[in-house]
Enzyme design. Structure first.
Site, PDB file in Angstrom:
ATOM      1  N   GLU A  66     -10.365   8.162  -1.798  1.00 52.51           N
ATOM      2  CA  GLU A  66     -10.520   7.998  -0.356  1.00 52.51           C
ATOM      3  C   GLU A  66     -10.631   9.343   0.355  1.00 52.51           C
ATOM      4  OE1 GLU A  66      -8.015   3.944   0.571  1.00 52.51           O
ATOM      5  OE2 GLU A  66      -6.921   5.837   0.564  1.00 52.51           O
ATOM      6  N   THR A  94      -0.682   9.508 -10.719  1.00 53.80           N
ATOM      7  CA  THR A  94      -1.288   8.337 -10.080  1.00 53.80           C
ATOM      8  C   THR A  94      -2.086   8.768  -8.848  1.00 53.80           C
ATOM      9  OG1 THR A  94       0.528   6.965 -10.804  1.00 53.80           O
ATOM     10  CG2 THR A  94      -0.762   6.129  -8.969  1.00 53.80           C
ATOM     11  N   GLN A 150       9.413  10.313  -3.904  1.00 54.60           N
ATOM     12  CA  GLN A 150       9.552  10.492  -2.454  1.00 54.60           C
ATOM     13  C   GLN A 150      11.012  10.480  -1.983  1.00 54.60           C
ATOM     14  OE1 GLN A 150       8.777  10.672   1.707  1.00 54.60           O
ATOM     15  NE2 GLN A 150       7.490  11.237   0.000  1.00 54.60           N
ATOM     16  N   ASP A 171      17.962   2.124  -7.845  1.00 51.60           N
ATOM     17  CA  ASP A 171      16.637   1.998  -8.468  1.00 51.60           C
ATOM     18  C   ASP A 171      16.791   1.070  -9.663  1.00 51.60           C
ATOM     19  OD1 ASP A 171      13.873   4.008  -8.453  1.00 51.60           O
ATOM     20  OD2 ASP A 171      14.176   2.723 -10.197  1.00 51.60           O
ATOM     21  N   THR A 211       9.833   1.933  -3.160  1.00 52.70           N
ATOM     22  CA  THR A 211       9.606   1.605  -4.565  1.00 52.70           C
ATOM     23  C   THR A 211       8.120   1.743  -4.883  1.00 52.70           C
ATOM     24  OG1 THR A 211       9.221  -0.730  -4.116  1.00 52.70           O
ATOM     25  CG2 THR A 211      11.501  -0.051  -4.519  1.00 52.70           C
ATOM     26  N   ASP A 237       2.125  -0.095   0.857  1.00 53.74           N
ATOM     27  CA  ASP A 237       1.145   0.754   1.518  1.00 53.74           C
ATOM     28  C   ASP A 237      -0.293   0.482   1.087  1.00 53.74           C
ATOM     29  OD1 ASP A 237       1.208   1.708  -0.996  1.00 53.74           O
ATOM     30  OD2 ASP A 237       1.645   3.783  -0.477  1.00 53.74           O
ATOM     31  N   LYS A 241       0.439  -4.999  -1.934  1.00 48.67           N
ATOM     32  CA  LYS A 241       1.687  -4.300  -2.268  1.00 48.67           C
ATOM     33  C   LYS A 241       2.627  -4.329  -1.062  1.00 48.67           C
ATOM     34  CE  LYS A 241       3.339   0.082  -4.283  1.00 48.67           C
ATOM     35  NZ  LYS A 241       4.042   0.771  -3.213  1.00 48.67           N
ATOM     36  N   SER A 302       5.536   1.695   7.479  1.00 50.90           N
ATOM     37  CA  SER A 302       4.772   2.932   7.325  1.00 50.90           C
ATOM     38  C   SER A 302       3.744   2.828   6.201  1.00 50.90           C
ATOM     39  CB  SER A 302       5.750   4.077   7.018  1.00 50.90           C
ATOM     40  OG  SER A 302       5.046   5.245   6.709  1.00 50.90           O
TER      41      SER A 302
END
Lengths: 352, 352
Positions: A66, A94, A150, A171, A211, A237, A241, A302
């Site tokens: 993108e 990724t 993150q 997690d 996650t 995002d 997902k 977000s």
């Protein structure tokens, strides 16, 4: 003479991954996060000035590449970013990213930078800018569900901007939680490693979900979200997902960056197209209300928007003189006589 | 081990302006033009495979910044290009450009390059590829009207691909004609500097118009174009900028790169929206006829399309191993553990 005037226009400053790490180490990560947060807040306050072009995506069966351009009429920026979930299995990232900042008046690029680290910084800074407007004023405890790449950036941004001192980490992979806790040791946090998401949200006024599940997942169920909580939902995002149960969305006041993008990529892809949401820039400029009561559930849905990358690149450009962490790339042809490009090559040959 | 395998994926080869000049000097400009022409011909033969996204333009009162992406499903490329006519008055380039080539399977960039010189090469190579299919077979004389930055590249591409040996040069500014003639001296051309455009087209089987007028201009009037001529119209390349009288268009068979773009930017913006044109790729693959008679006037209405930049970047990438003319940029963050981006920064700090 200013840095801009000394910098030759045909040389474009390049900030490498190594330079970017040194910028963070030189300035201190908290100052980086606060600095980028200030630039984001400034740019969100000027929201209506910006060209808000949709991303330009090239899809393949294994991923997407993108380009995310935007401009405020003075500077122009775009980010190149890919998303290839299968890369991890091949020992690759990724997501990789780089970005360019340009001067609108001349069209000349004035910065090219790695944007893997810079995006991590701006994402966390954006979350903290939103939470500063939306979270309970006395918040000192944050749950972080998802302790991947993150997570530390989120913790440090919320410490720097909101004074968060207690972290409750969870997690599915306990080694990720361990890694996050180890990386944050000695930075003034009281850290609890939790065995379940239910445990993690216990007593937290802010819940950050970050996650990496590449599917519809339910990281938070409705019963886990108590009155007065601010949810900072980062991980959902892209289409397909999401992280939150739909029932949470239905009883939250939802704040977004740019509705046309968030309705496709964010948590609200689960809702009707006309479900009311508030644009964050309107809250930041006082045109809309943020948190209005102590029992309200606020949600920042977000997805990451081009203006945040613009802000981050603008911030980074302003650190070049102070840090010296860049090299100049000879990227713009500069013939003595613009009509004589071929002659420039001939003269370079004569000099060899 | 191949060059691709040896090249570390987190390092992106960068070809600077200086590198690009040395590539041209090392390989020879004729070989560069022939090589790029081969890659363009290959890619036009695979035309239907390509994503043909429109340019993404950011306009301001003084210029435009554009991103031109495309992909064949294996590689992805985009070019950044600006256009700022007023830059010349400020000692800056009207157009600057750089480009990126990426691997679709991983999303990783595999080349970043200056594209001012590379665009000059690909524009000339594209013109010659088109003329090879459309110009009279026995053409040996070309008129070049407009003797600016692109003129020498055009002459050399037509010499390399079509065997053009006679040049008839004209420019409103005689110093430009002189510059062009001087730059091409000793390269096997018979050059005539002409005082008028009418003189320049005398006896030429190919007429190349490549002026820089930023407006509707009439470089060629109808009476100047005789039967059997091929017109290579390069200079009309944006809305409001054309070079040919409309009457010439009406009696020519018109060939274009990509109709949706050419109808906005090319000479044919003067014609009705449904005026028949032939796509060049169809001629190159034998699906459509090119020149069918000795008296036909053929017109290549060239505006420059993203696939040509893709071809040029693909060609350049394949020259890296042979020429060594590049440097590696540390542009892609490569943590040992993808989930530990923050730890990568900490470890960099520990090493300082």
């Amino acid at each position: 003479m200013s840095f801009d005037d000394r910098q030759s226009l045909n040389l474009v400053p390049f900030v490498s991954v190594d330079d970017m790490m040194n910028v963070v180490l030189d300035i201190g990560i908290e100052s980086c996060l606060s600095g980028i947060a200030d630039y984001i807040a400034q740019d969100f306050a000027r929201w209506e000035l910006f060209d808000k072009t949709p991303r330009v995506a090239a899809h393949s069966s294994v991923g997407v590449i993108e380009l995310m351009p935007t401009s405020d009429g003075v500077k122009y920026a775009f980010k190149y970013v890919n998303g290839h979930p299968k890369n991890t299995r091949e020992g690759l990232q990724t997501v990789t990213a780089f970005g360019v900042l340009s001067d609108v008046d001349s069209g000349y690029p004035v910065l090219i930078s790695e944007m893997t680290i810079l995006t991590a910084l701006r994402t966390a800074a954006m979350s903290a800018v939103a939470a500063r407007a939306l979270a309970p004023k006395d918040a000192d405890c944050m749950a972080i569900i998802g302790n991947g790449a993150q997570s530390e950036f989120q913790a440090l941004a919320f410490q720097a901007l909101l004074g968060i001192r207690k972290l409750r980490l969870y997690d599915v992979d306990r080694t990720a939680t361990r890694k996050c806790a180890d990386n944050l040791a000695g930075r003034g946090f009281e850290i609890v490693e939790c065995a379940t998401p239910e445990d993690a949200v216990e007593g937290a006024q802010i819940i950050t979900t970050v996650t990496a599940d590449k599917q519809y997942a339910t990281i938070l169920t409705d019963n886990m979200v108590g009155a007065g909580v601010h949810i900072n939902a980062i991980g959902g995002d892209c289409p397909g997902k999401t992280e939150l149960h739909r029932d949470i969305l239905l009883r939250s006041d939802i704040f977004v960056e740019y509705p046309p993008q968030t309705r496709i990529e964010g948590e609200i892809q689960q809702l009707d197209e006309d479900h009311p949401v508030t644009e964050l820039w309107e809250v930041l400029t006082g045109r809309a209300e943020g948190r209005t009561s102590a029992r309200q559930v606020t949600l920042f849905d977000s997805v990451g928007f081009a203006i945040e990358d613009f802000s981050a690149l603008r911030w980074l450009r302003d650190q070049l003189e102070r840090t010296g962490r860049y090299e100049n790339l000879d990227m713009i042809a500069d013939p003595d006589e613009p009509r004589d490009l071929f002659g420039m090559i001939l003269r370079a040959g004569a000099k060899r």
